[in-house]
Enzyme design. Structure first.
Site, PDB file in Angstrom:
ATOM      1  N   SER A  77      -2.435  13.334   3.513  1.00 24.04           N
ATOM      2  CA  SER A  77      -1.183  12.725   3.091  1.00 24.04           C
ATOM      3  C   SER A  77      -0.436  13.631   2.105  1.00 24.04           C
ATOM      4  CB  SER A  77      -1.488  11.341   2.500  1.00 24.04           C
ATOM      5  OG  SER A  77      -0.331  10.565   2.356  1.00 24.04           O
TER       6      SER A  77
ATOM      7  N   ASP B  63      -1.284   7.502   8.297  1.00 25.67           N
ATOM      8  CA  ASP B  63      -1.819   8.223   7.136  1.00 25.67           C
ATOM      9  C   ASP B  63      -3.312   8.527   7.296  1.00 25.67           C
ATOM     10  OD1 ASP B  63      -3.021   8.452   4.342  1.00 25.67           O
ATOM     11  OD2 ASP B  63      -0.901   8.274   3.821  1.00 25.67           O
TER      12      ASP B  63
END
Length: 303
Positions: free
Chosen positions: A39, A162
């Site tokens: 991320s 994510d």
């Protein structure tokens, strides 16, 4: 010679901390043999590998004021609470206001991987920088697409969320890739214990087409706790060196306070200097005879 990897956790705006440490690495010309991030941690690594000191900090302090960066307007316009297209395309492309030096990143010989979660299977996938092209940072966007706040990013028709959902701190992957030791940058203090995910109704509804992703989110706190426990065990055995905030500044994924983000970045710089000598010893230990009783990484993940 030991192969030393660098693992950078994600965490949204909390990753201003890792931005500080990575800039300190640039100051002291500290490099690694392998880099993997999740991320915002992956995004921070890209600027680090491109040698662009200070670029990450601008994304936590200056650009967050931009209308396209975050907010309800971005959500209704793009389906993303974080303006991922704005951040990783409008700003970061070669003609953008704060372009990534992609040639420098691409020509850096250090292998780099960004972790994303396959929305269909709920399992992690690892995107090499060899897949990335100038002005196409879809793989980074995929790694940052937080369920409930963002739509999944499709790559070759496959939707991704994510990477922190399925492999929040990819230390196992680093060892599987041949690392002998790792440096890990966490975004929460060492004593942090992750609770179960909040807003279960929201993400269950928004991800209803991806039941395996919902299941991964439901189990995320368990995966996360086990991974942190492994990291701490590795640290005790000098297989891992951990950076984690020495002070809890009470930031979260969506802290949109430039002053607080600057404090978090400064804390990263401070913690680096506090641990600098210990890090140097870890990276360049005096030669010692092999210990046949020394544990392998498999001993930790099976514990």
């Amino acid at each position: 010679m030991n192969k030393i990897g660098l693992v950078v956790e994600g965490g949204g705006m909390k990753c201003a901390y890792s931005a500080g440490i990575l800039d300190a690495f640039l100051d002291y010309k500290i490099t690694f043999d392998y880099c993997i991030g999740v991320s915002a941690g992956a995004a921070n690594l890209v600027s680090y590998l491109a040698g662009q000191r200070g670029r990450n900090l601008r994304f936590y302090t200056e650009h967050l004021k931009d209308p396209g960066y975050f907010g309800v307007k971005s959500f209704f316009k793009t389906g993303n609470l974080f303006g991922l297209d704005y951040i990783y395309r409008t700003l970061s492309n070669s003609a953008g206001k704060d372009p990534l030096d992609f040639p420098a990143f691409k020509n850096n010989p250090v292998p780099f991987y960004a972790v994303a979660t396959n929305a269909v299977t709920g399992t992690p996938e690892y995107f090499s920088k060899d897949l990335m092209k100038q002005d196409d940072y879809s793989h980074i966007i995929a790694s940052c697409s937080l369920p409930g706040a963002c739509r999944p990013m499709k790559i070759n028709g496959v939707p991704y969320y994510d990477g922190g959902i399925s492999d929040a701190i990819p230390i196992e992957r680093a060892f599987l890739e041949g690392c002998d030791k790792i440096v890990v940058i966490l975004c929460k203090p060492k004593n942090f214990i992750k609770p179960p995910e909040k807003f279960r109704f929201l993400y269950s509804r928004m991800c209803r087409n991806y039941p395996n992703t919902v299941q991964a989110l439901n189990q995320r706190h368990i995966m996360y706790r086990k991974t942190r426990e492994t990291a701490l065990k590795l640290e005790q055995e000098q297989k891992a060196f951990l950076f984690a905030p020495s002070t809890d500044l009470k930031t979260n994924l969506i802290t949109m306070d430039a002053k607080r983000e600057q404090q978090l970045y400064d804390l990263g710089i401070k913690d680096f200097h506090t641990l600098k000598e210990q890090l140097e010893k870890f990276l360049n230990p005096a030669s010692q005879p092999e210990n046949p009783a020394e544990k392998s990484f498999k001993d930790y993940i099976s514990a």
